[in-house]
Every structure is written in structure tokens, then in C-alpha cells.
Write an enzyme that holds these catalytic residues in place. Structure first.
Site, short mmCIF file in Angstrom:
data_model
loop_
_atom_site.label_atom_id
_atom_site.label_comp_id
_atom_site.label_asym_id
_atom_site.label_seq_id
_atom_site.Cartn_x
_atom_site.Cartn_y
_atom_site.Cartn_z
CG HIS A 60 -0.55 0.12 2.43
ND1 HIS A 60 -0.32 1.16 3.30
CD2 HIS A 60 -0.12 -0.87 3.04
CE1 HIS A 60 0.54 0.65 3.85
NE2 HIS A 60 0.34 -0.50 4.37
CG ASP A 169 2.85 -0.11 8.14
OD1 ASP A 169 1.99 -0.39 6.48
OD2 ASP A 169 2.73 0.05 8.70
CD GLU A 198 -3.40 -1.89 5.64
OE1 GLU A 198 -2.70 -3.05 6.42
OE2 GLU A 198 -2.16 -0.94 5.82
CD GLU A 199 -1.52 2.29 8.21
OE1 GLU A 199 -2.23 1.86 8.52
OE2 GLU A 199 -0.22 2.18 8.05
CG HIS A 309 1.29 2.51 12.10
ND1 HIS A 309 -0.31 2.86 12.23
CD2 HIS A 309 1.41 2.11 11.14
CE1 HIS A 309 -0.64 1.69 11.58
NE2 HIS A 309 0.06 1.85 10.50
#
Lengths: 339, 329, 354
Positions: A60, A169, A198-199, A309
Site C-alpha cells: 500500500h 509501512d 490500507e490504513e 506508525h
């Protein structure tokens, strides 16, 4: 430097444009074609006319970030998080807002002005503001709109085999797919799916899979590593430097046994160091892909990242190379044995 | 009936590892059906042809069971684990678990001051190994474990591990054995990965695209001391689900089930479940919507190794399904 | 009284709890019929009013779906106690504190009145009164003898709060189920407005089912319609003491146009332009998460749908006194009609270009 370019780009969920443009330019000379769909996913296709299993490699483009939710009369900006962010990490960071990358800082009351008790508690989100230097609401309105997205401004850097930066990520997954498409010729059709959103709920990738109808899909991810003080060994989930992590089961998917076996065989044959992802918490796009239509066998391989994150995470570049090697090794198995 | 339940509850098959269950069921039903196949996710789909004038009906019972997933092996051979499906860590201490190869272990806990501290990271599985090397001969990270199967009959009731939902599988098998004639094309689907998110039923329903679907699964009861406010009781018959967290039974199906039960004098009760869901939850949202319902088997002590069911409720459930399949819909 | 008030009153006072929306569907169908080409339902109970493009070419017209959910939150019988008192659970999210001492209607074999009982203050002590009562501890006293109760009420029956729709000062009104019958009214207003306009797209105005229990009707109806564009019309919180404008829009200041991951940028742009071009008062409402409305289901149907969100500001959401401004409904309808009239095949083609 691909990872630098990709991770420093802005790409909060639903605003992945800068990342998408970088990827388009990188893959264009090496693929049959690429296209975008209604969601904004970028799909790059290589070897489309070949027979053999249709394979999706998915990563992603989006990252967690902030959304501007109110412009105060003072010119300060209120905001909320987009995707999962621990609010305690926000204070005292630099950010950039929107397409024109308006710079700002997340400030807090100086320590001199705080009560002792205040310091013990985390600062709640509704007490945090982004300061862009605007003197009042009118000035702020010229620079920022409600709903604009913001990211951290972290620069990528490399120290030995370690890299630090933001959005590993899942820009590392994007980078891996790009490099695989640049370096390899495939004996079967490969669809690189660079997914959006995606998140915020695994929204993008499965829509692309719905159109492609692949025989199998492999999600390449950045995953959390907790091999740090304060965590017992059995709580590490993954360990930085121990090779790519293979998921057996997470909250969204149980890796398809056939792919799992193939991956393990490839790792053994090519002497690729690997580890299992040792938790089933957290989900990925593979979960949504696996439930498309009549079901799509799916797997997840990831590179362990500490401090995921957050504005700055850390990974091991050998793990990253191992991830690519594992995909290459598995592809060699697929070429020989089919699926 | 008891033998079948004992046999089928004793097979190893946690979510994602349903192979052995699939093999046994396949063997038991292949003579009764017109076609049988395993799909990409591992669902077993058996087909029985109607007379061409009926509907296309999907019946679903999940094969998978809850359990543990091994995540770590320490120097002294202790295994650390997390859960597969709804396992309560506070109820695991002293329970026995087995691995796919039959290896048995028991759950121990680190020193804790209060019960509320008991979470998965405080628990370990002891399989009798005294070192990592020894343990690794029998188990590797990513393996799963289940409660060691136990089966007893007490009066008219059975106490067993994994009635959820091997009992549903057994009911469908017995329906197949008894089903003589139906106007409908019927798909008996033994699904995978229900306990981790109603997954198998979703892709199977997409493939089959039935006119209507019934899940056969267990439900909890409200008939024990100081229980939940719930009307379902053991021994009061098959439970017709009205609502749970994952679905609201389609009014047409609800009526079909209630009227059929009344018409044939089948003992039944109505069920409103505040939590949980069944395969009907994912089936009814497939494609453009599939009218769905659930026939529930009342069970006490769900998700413990000692689930309890009443044999008459099971018989009533089988009869209701048979009668529904015999009706014109 | 104007047409919109009358219909909203009727819809608000009709019961349509998730999964059982038939009566509401019937009213909507009757009222929408004069303004569309075809009305049909699907297996889940979603109601679709189709208004086809004004023909000017042989190509298939793009499809746009507008969705407002017609279901409402409510209660359901879980158990009938020996004395005839009824235990219940909620269908959808209800604050139990809003339930005490309400008159209700139990939809058994026939509609039966009931009261959610509350202990009198004489029998409660100070400590009791500091705590709110849990739903599991509440009960309904049906105004019926035990024998009738057993005959007429069963587990699984639905229960609505008894509530008359009320006109307040100015253009404000209050009642139950305004979430999201207000959205249904926006569909109605849009269809009426479109009578005067030409369109190049096929419009599917959909009253969806089961939004309150998990956005369910939107998932299946979007699959059935397979639209290129899908816009949900729902309610959002309106400002009041304790609710900051960061999380809310202002009542009476026009519809709120949603911004967030579930809103396609070109749809957002076109909605804003349309509002500005036609001088329609509106507000911007940012949503950091795509969850919470029918857009959650619409956006990810099949290969993805370009989605948008229009909200009507509403106070006291999920209570039986939900309050709104009727002007906001009218303006939302005007905005959507003008937006739809502006759409053509080229615009839709461009939605896939990022």
C-alpha cells in the site's frame, strides 16, 4: 535512492498522489502497462500475455497521518488522526500540510507553565494544535482547507545496514515491488498493485483484485517489531535483522497453506534467513483480497520495523533484501511447479 | 448419533487447519450426494440435486474450531501462544491441549497477583520438553493446538469439547443420511475459518449464489444460575434465530422456519442473541444479498472444553431442516 | 404544512427498525412514484427509484446512486418474564439513559402499548440516582393481562418508542427516526427538483435497509446497481453546548459536504462548485475515518465506486427527539439535483484518472 524518494513523499490515506507519480515513473520502462482504478490504486502489469498463474504482488502507498478539522480564530489548526497513531507521540513534531506542503509544528504549553500533575498525563488530542504561523483564521484559510491532510517531515537516512525514516509501512513494500519489476522477467503474469487506503480499513487493494481475479496474491508489508527494552522475548512479534517475517495468521487472514509451503521451500533452498511473524494481532490488505469473489489464496511477508506508525521508524536493509530474495525464490518455484 | 458426535468432535481442525475434518466428512457423505468438491479456501461443498422445480438452497456448518497458535518457544522448552478465535485466557490454566501430531500439553501461568492480570502473555503451554531443542522436535512456531477432546454422555445430554460447531456438522451429515427427496438443489457446505471472521462461508456463498441459505450453528442459553437475560433453554427444542450481531434473519426465512416447525409439531424456541454471529452473517451480504437464517443448537458453556447439548434439541433441529427441505418454498 | 413536513412526519411516526423496513418502504414507494420511471425492491428489502437519463445518445448512460437509509434504531424482545414483564435489547446503538420512562409500542401480533418502567424517586436512594440504569436491568410493562401477553408477544418482536413528530419554532422539527428519514426526504426533494432539469445519467435513488446494524443494505444494493458514482445522504451531528464545531455542523446553514478518505476528490470538487455556482448555502465536514455511513459500503462494491457524502445537521442523534431544520433538506435536494444535472460521460470517465 528509491526508499528515500518513496518514504519522504506525502501519502496520507486517500491522498497518495505524490507516491503514485514516483512509482509510475519508476515502473514505466519495465512493464507492459499501468493503470489507475476508481479507488486510486495503481496497477502495473508485467508479462500479461504469458500463461501460468496470475500473481498479484500488493503493497500500500498510503501512510497514517493527520487531517485538519478546524481553523481556530487564532489561526491555529485543530486536527484528528488518520489511521492508527498513538496520540502521545504527536507533541513537538514538525509537519507539512496539503499539496503545497505548508510547514507547521505541533506545539504544547511550555513546561514552565504546567502544573506538576499535568506532566504525568498524556496531552489529549483536543489540546494539541498545528501552528503554521498564521495570525488569524483569515490568514490560515488562505493556506489550508478543512479536510487537508498532513504528514511528518522526517528525512530518510541510512547508517550501516540500518535505515530510519517515516512511512516504511508500507513504502518498503512499494519499493520491493518496483525493484522486482525492474530486475526480473517473469514466466507468468504479475500484477503489481500499489494500493490506496490500507490504513483506514483495508479499502483499496481488494478492489483491484476484484478486477484482476488473480490465482494468488502476496502482500509485502512493513510490520511491527517490538524487540526492545520492556518487552519480553515472547512478545517481540518480530525481530529486526532476523530476516523477512512470514505471517501464518493475523487478524485478517490465515496464510494459504500452499503458498506458505512454497515460501518455506524457497527460503530453505536459497538459504534465505527468515522468521515467523509471532503474533496474530493486526490485519493487512491480504485479508480483504483473500475474500474476494470465490476466494483468492493469499499470503503476507513483511520487513520488521521498530516504532511503526510514528514519525520515525527503523528497519534493517538486509531484511529488506531478504524479502525480495524470498519473493524471487518463490517465483522460481512457481515457474517450475505452477500453482 | 452419540457415536457420530463423539467421533467428529474429536478431530483436530482449528481455523485454517481443517483438513482432517474435511477428509472424515467427505468419506461419510460422499455416497449420499451427487457431487462434492473442495474450494480454494478449503470449504467442502457437497451437492444434492432436486427435481428441477425447487430453489437453490445453501446449508452451512463450520468445520473449524477455536484453539491456540504457538508464537514462541523458549530456551527451557515452554511454548508461548495466542488465541485462534474466541478463547478466554482467564479460563485456560490447567487445561490440556493437543497439537496436530497428538502431543499433549498443559497451560501454566507466570506468577500473578490478581486474576485480572492473566492475559495471553502471562500463559505458556508445557508439553514436557526440557529444552528448546527437545520441544522443536514436536512443534514449531505457527503450529496450532486444540483442547484435548473429551466426550461424555450424562442422561439425555452430551458434554463434549467442540460441540461448536462439529455438532452442526454432525446435524448436516445426519440430514443427508435421512433426506429422501427434496424438490430443491441443495448445497451442503462445511465451511472453514468461521471462528476468525465468518470467512469461508462468504466465498462459498459467492460461488454457489443460492436463493436462500441456512447456517446451522450453536447458540448460548439463558437457563443457568444468574445467566444472561436470554430466553433460550436447553431441552426446549431447536432454536430459530431472529437476530444476532452479524445478521437479522430475513423475515421470509423466519416465517418459513416458524411455520414449518408449527405445522409438524417440532419443538422450537426463538432466539435473540446479543453478541456473536454465524455464517449467515457473511452469506446474507454476498453479491446482491441472499435471504438467510440460522438454525441454532442450544449449548451451555460455549467455547469451554465442556460444552453441553440436549439430544432432543439435536433431533428437533434435524427434523426441522428435513421438513424445510421437503417443503415447496 | 408543506409537502416535506407532511411526509417526514409520516415517515418519522412509522416504525421501520433494521430488518423490518417494509411499512416505511411502502410509504416511500407511493410518494416517490410520481417522480421516477420505475420503482423496484431487492431481496434484502432495499427500495430503488430509477429515473432514467433524458435520451440523447445510444450509449449506456452512466449510473449514479443516491442512498439514504430508511431503517431506524429500536428495541427487540429478548425474554418474557413470568409476571409478563418484557426484557429487551437494542437494535443499533442506543444510549440506555434515553429510555427510562418512555412510552413504547410493542409490535407483536398487533401493536401493544407499553411503558419502560422506572422506580419512583421515593424508592431509590441517592447512590442509586448517581448511576445510570443498564439496559439489561430495564423492563417493559405491557399494558395487557398475562394470558394476552403470551398469545400476542414473542421473543424477537420489535419495539418502537412512541413519539409524535413535532414542529418547533421556525423551520425546525423533532421526532424519532429522523436519522435517516431526513435523508430519504433529501432523495424526495432531489427527485422533485429533477423534474425541471435534464440529465445524462441514470439515477438510482435508493432507500437502504439495515444501516444501523452494520451498513448492510448499502453493500448489497450497490452490488446490484453497479453504479459508477454513489453518494450517501445521512445525518451528522449539529452544534450545541458541549459539541464543538470541530465535530459538528450548524443546523440551518445548509447541507454538509463530507471530506475524507471515502469521498472521491472529483465528486467533492463538483459538489462544491455546484453549490457555489447556484448560490446554495453549504458547509464542509471533515471525516478522518471512512466508517459510519453508507459510503463505507458503497465505495468498496465490486471494483470500487466514486463516492460522496452529504449530511443533514441533526441534534440529539439516536434519541426519540432528533431535531433538524427542514431548510437543510430542501437545500440538500437542490444541491444534489444540480449536481446530477451537471454529470456526463466525460466526467465519469475522468474519475478513474489519478
Amino acid at each position: 535512492m528509491l526508499l528515500k524518494k518513496l518514504t519522504e513523499a506525502m501519502g496520507v490515506s486517500s491522498n497518495e498522489d505524490e507516491v503514485r507519480e514516483i512509482i509510475k515513473a519508476e515502473v514505466e520502462p519495465y512493464v507492459d502497462r499501468y493503470y489507475t482504478d476508481m479507488m486510486g490504486n495503481l496497477i502495473a502489469v508485467k508479462g500479461e500475455d504469458k500463461s501460468g498463474p496470475r500473481v498479484v504482488l500488493s503493497a500500500h502507498m498510503d501512510e497514517v497521518g493527520l487531517m485538519i478539522t478546524k481553523l481556530e480564530d487564532s489561526g491555529l489548526l485543530k486536527f484528528k488522526t488518520v489511521g492508527g497513531i498513538d496520540e502521545r507521540i504527536l507533541v513537538s513534531k514538525q509537519v507539512q500540510i496539503g499539496k503545497s506542503k505548508i510547514p507547521g509544528v505541533i506545539g504544547a504549553k511550555a513546561i514552565h507553565l504546567q502544573q506538576k500533575e499535568e506532566q504525568k498525563k498524556p496531552i489529549p488530542l483536543n489540546k494539541l494544535y498545528i501552528d503554521i504561523g498564521a495570525k488569524n483564521k483569515e490568514e490560515a484559510e488562505k493556506l489550508v482547507e478543512l479536510g487537508d491532510l498532513a504528514t511528518f517531515t522526517t528525512k530518510y537516512s541510512q547508517i550501516g545496514e540500518y535505515a530510519t525514516g517515516k512511512a516504511f509501512d508500507d513504502r518498503l513494500g512499494c519499493a520491493a515491488i518496483i525493484e522486482l519489476m525492474q530486475e526480473e522477467e517473469f514466466d507468468f503474469p504479475v500484477y503489481g498493485v500499489f494500493a490506496v487506503q490500507e490504513e483506514v480499513g483495508l479499502r483499496g487493494s481488494a478492489r483491484a483484485a476484484y478486477a484482476i481475479e488473480p490465482d494468488l496474491a502476496i502482500e509485502l508489508e512493513g510490520t511491527s517489531a517490538s524487540d526492545v527494552p520492556g518487552t519480553e522475548k515472547h512478545g517481540y512479534s518480530t525481530t529486526v535483522g532476523e530476516g523477512p517475517a512470514i505471517t501464518v495468521m493475523d487478524s485478517s487472514v490465515i496464510t494459504h497453506k500452499k503458498i506458505l509451503k512454497g515460501l518455506l521451500k524457497a527460503a530453505e533452498k536459497n538459504e534465505i534467513k527468515y522468521q515467523y511473524r509471532r503474533t496474530n494481532v493486526g490485519g493487512t490488505d491480504a485479508g480483504m483480497i483473500s475474500l474476494v469473489k470465490e476466494g483468492i489464496p493469499a499470503a503476507v511477508i513483511s520487513v520488521p520495523c521498530r516504532y511503526i506508525h510514528s514519525p520515525v521508524s527503523l528497519m534493517n536493509l538486509d531484511d529488506y533484501q531478504g524479502l525480495k530474495a524470498l519473493v524471487k525464490g518463490y517465483f522460481a518455484e512457481l515457474e517450475k511447479e505452477g500453482f | 448419533m452419540k457415536d457420530l458426535i463423539e467421533e467428529i468432535t474429536g478431530i483436530f481442525g482449528p481455523s485454517g487447519s481443517e483438513e482432517k475434518v474435511r477428509t472424515v466428512i467427505n468419506k461419510k457423505i460422499s455416497n449420499y450426494v451427487d457431487g462434492i468438491e473442495t474450494d480454494k479456501l478449503g470449504n467442502l461443498i457437497a451437492f444434492k440435486k432436486g427435481n428441477g422445480e425447487g430453489k437453490k438452497i445453501m446449508l452451512a456448518a463450520h468445520m473449524d474450531q477455536i484453539g491456540l497458535l504457538i508464537t514462541h518457544i523458549d530456551e527451557n522448552g515452554f511454548l508461548r501462544f495466542t488465541k485462534i478465535g474466541g478463547v478466554n485466557p482467564k479460563r485456560l490454566i490447567g487445561q490440556r491441549f493437543i497439537l496436530a501430531n497428538g502431543m499433549t500439553g498443559t497451560v501454566g501461568v507466570e506468577k500473578v497477583d490478581e486474576e485480572k492480570e492473566i492475559k495471553f502473555d502471562k500463559l505458556y503451554l508445557d508439553i514436557g520438553a526440557s529444552s528448546r531443542e527437545e520441544a522443536e522436535k514436536h512443534v514449531s512456531i505457527g503450529d496450532s493446538a486444540i483442547y484435548k477432546p473429551q466426550f461424555d454422555v450424562s442422561g439425555n445430554r452430551v458434554i463434549s469439547s467442540y460441540l461448536d460447531n462439529r455438532l452442526g456438522c454432525a446435524v448436516l451429515i445426519m440430514v443427508l443420511e435421512k433426506l429422501k427427496k427434496s424438490p430443491h438443489d441443495i448445497y451442503f457446505v462445511f465451511t472453514v475459518q468461521e471462528e476468525v471472521g465468518l470467512r469461508g462461508a462468504k466465498t462459498a456463498a459467492y460461488q454457489i449464489n443460492p436463493d436462500l441459505a441456512l447456517a446451522v450453528d450453536v447458540t448460548i442459553t439463558g437457563d443457568t444460575p444468574e445467566a444472561h437475560t436470554m430466553d433460550v433453554a436447553l431441552g426446549n427444542g431447536t432454536a430459530i434465530k431472529i437476530k444476532d450481531q452479524a445478521s437479522i434473519t430475513h423475515p421470509m426465512i423466519k416465517e418459513l422456519l416458524i411455520l414449518t416447525a408449527k405445522k409438524h409439531g417440532i419443538k422450537h424456541q426463538l432466539e435473540v442473541l446479543e453478541h456473536g454471529g454465524t455464517d449467515a452473517g457473511s452469506i446474507h451480504l454476498t453479491r446482491g444479498g441472499i435471504p438467510s437464517g440460522t438454525i441454532s443448537l442450544p449449548i451451555r458453556y460455549v467455547h469451554t472444553p465442556s460444552e453441553m447439548a440436549d439430544l432432543n434439541d439435536i433431533k428437533a433441529s434435524i427434523e426441522l431442516i428435513l421438513r424445510v427441505l421437503g417443503e415447496e418454498i | 404544512m408543506d409537502d416535506n413536513f407532511t411526509l417526514l412526519k409520516k415517515l418519522s411516526e412509522t416504525s421501520g427498525i433494521s430488518g423490518y423496513e417494509q411499512q416505511v418502504s411502502q410509504i416511500i414507494s407511493e410518494n416517490f412514484a410520481p417522480y421516477c420511471d420505475e420503482i423496484k425492491g431487492d431481496k434484502m428489502g432495499n427500495l430503488m427509484a430509477v429515473k432514467r437519463a433524458d435520451k440523447d445518445s445510444s450509449n449506456r448512460a452512466p449510473r449514479i446512486m443516491l442512498a439514504a437509509h430508511m431503517d431506524e434504531i429500536g428495541l427487540m424482545v429478548t425474554k418474557i418474564e413470568e409476571k409478563g414483564f418484557i426484557r429487551f435489547t437494542s437494535v443499533g446503538g442506543i444510549d440506555p439513559r434515553t429510555l427510562l420512562a418512555q412510552e413504547v409500542v410493542i409490535h407483536g401480533l398487533e401493536d401493544i402499548p407499553g411503558i419502560i418502567g422506572a422506580k419512583p424517586p421515593h424508592l431509590t436512594n441517592e447512590n442509586d440516582r448517581k448511576k445510570s440504569v443498564e439496559m439489561e436491568k430495564m423492563f417493559i410493562d405491557p399494558v395487557l393481562g398475562k394470558e394476552d401477553i403470551d398469545k400476542k408477544i414473542s421473543v424477537g418482536d420489535l419495539i418502537s418508542i412512541k413519539r409524535e413528530f413535532l414542529s418547533l419554532h421556525g423551520d425546525s422539527a423533532a421526532g424519532k427516526a429522523v436519522d435517516d428519514r431526513a435523508g430519504v426526504l433529501v432523495l424526495y426533494q432531489t427527485l422533485k427538483e429533477l423534474q425541471q432539469l435534464k440529465t445524462k445519467v441514470d439515477l438510482y435513488a435508493v432507500a437502504t435497509v439495515q444501516e444501523e446494524v452494520g451498513i448492510r443494505g448499502a453493500i448489497t444494493s450497490t452490488f446490484n446497481i453497479n453504479p459508477e458514482i454513489g453518494i450517501a445522504i445521512d445525518v451528522c451531528h449539529a452544534t450545541m453546548p458541549g459539541v464543538d464545531e470541530e465535530d459538528a455542523a450548524e443546523m440551518g446553514k445548509g447541507p454538509a459536504i463530507g471530506v475524507g478518505p471515502h469521498v472521491h476528490r472529483s465528486i467533492l470538487q463538483r459538489l462544491k462548485e455546484t453549490a457555489v455556482n447556484y448560490g446554495i448555502e453549504h458547509q464542509i465536514e471533515p471525516y478522518p475515518s471512512p466508517r459510519g455511513t453508507d459510503t463505507w459500503g458503497i465505495q468498496v462494491a465490486r471494483t470500487g465506486v466514486a463516492s460522496g457524502l452529504i449530511s443533514i445537521p441533526l441534534r440529539y442523534m439516536h434519541t426519540s427527539v432528533e431535531t433538524l431544520s427542514l431548510t437543510d433538506i430542501k437545500k440538500a435536494g437542490q444541491l444534489l439535483a444540480r449536481f446530477i444535472a451537471s454529470l456526463d460521460a466525460d466526467f465519469v470517465e475522468g474519475l478513474r484518472c489519478y
